[in-house]
Design an enzyme around this catalytic site. Sequence first.
Site, short mmCIF file in Angstrom:
data_model
loop_
_atom_site.label_atom_id
_atom_site.label_comp_id
_atom_site.label_asym_id
_atom_site.label_seq_id
_atom_site.Cartn_x
_atom_site.Cartn_y
_atom_site.Cartn_z
N TYR A 39 67.78 30.17 54.61
CA TYR A 39 68.20 29.07 54.71
C TYR A 39 68.31 28.35 56.15
CZ TYR A 39 70.06 30.75 50.32
OH TYR A 39 71.12 31.29 49.13
N HIS A 97 66.68 39.69 49.18
CA HIS A 97 66.66 38.08 48.79
C HIS A 97 65.88 37.79 47.63
CE1 HIS A 97 67.29 33.78 49.89
NE2 HIS A 97 67.32 33.23 48.61
#
Length: 267
Positions: A39, A97
Amino acid sequence: MSIPSFGLGTFRLTGQAVIDSVKAALELGYRVIDTAQIYKNEAEVGQAIAESGVPRNELFITTKIWVDNYAADKLIPSLRESLAKLRTEYVDLLLIHWPAPGNGVELREYMTALAEAKKLGLTRQIGVSNFNIELTRQAIEVVGKGEIATNQVELSPYLQNRKLAAFLQEQGITVTSYMTLAYGKVLKDPVLAEIAAKHKATVAQVALAWAMQLGYAVIPSSTKRENLASNLLAQSLRLDTEDMARIEELERNGREVSPDGLAPAWD
């Protein structure tokens, strides 16, 4: 192990937008913040938390290891960099992730490194994200039953993932739903609008309440303070059996996120 049922997501929020979102959320009473290395906002999240004045022991912070850092010699060093950015000595939850099949690092290697991060006290709990049933089974075999706290997966009224959710709950693994509003698509749904009107609620509150009533954790994001405040109220909304049955019928395999090279074979 315990995963809070409601928190703040920060996907797609960067710079001042994520600082403002996290600060506003903390002021409103949020105590769970979800971020990730990819991110590219961990430093801003850390800044917002530091400036909020909320004690660290009141917070539950999640971050996720990106695929570039899955190798045994990279995972923990990359986590230490994330901790520095977040201005904390540990995270409460650390996730892999994406399974990223074929990226050159075997599941056993990165799950072993993830478990080592927990042993070192760099994270309180570990888990996975975007894993299908078979890959979750393999992860359990590596780290042991009871060690995986959650599998964070895309899940919404349009993508209900019932088979995976049932498997996770059988294993004692919390389902964390991301994209619960399907990029806002469910906000225009007439069935959800009817249910919302019935309860004098918003459609977003209905979707979030639906997921939580199924036992899932949710991490909606917003840059608007009024939406952050409104989303919080989903925690007290109780849908009835008819509501839940009507939402169950909205399933359409409406997947929004399945990046090539990162996503598993979902079936």
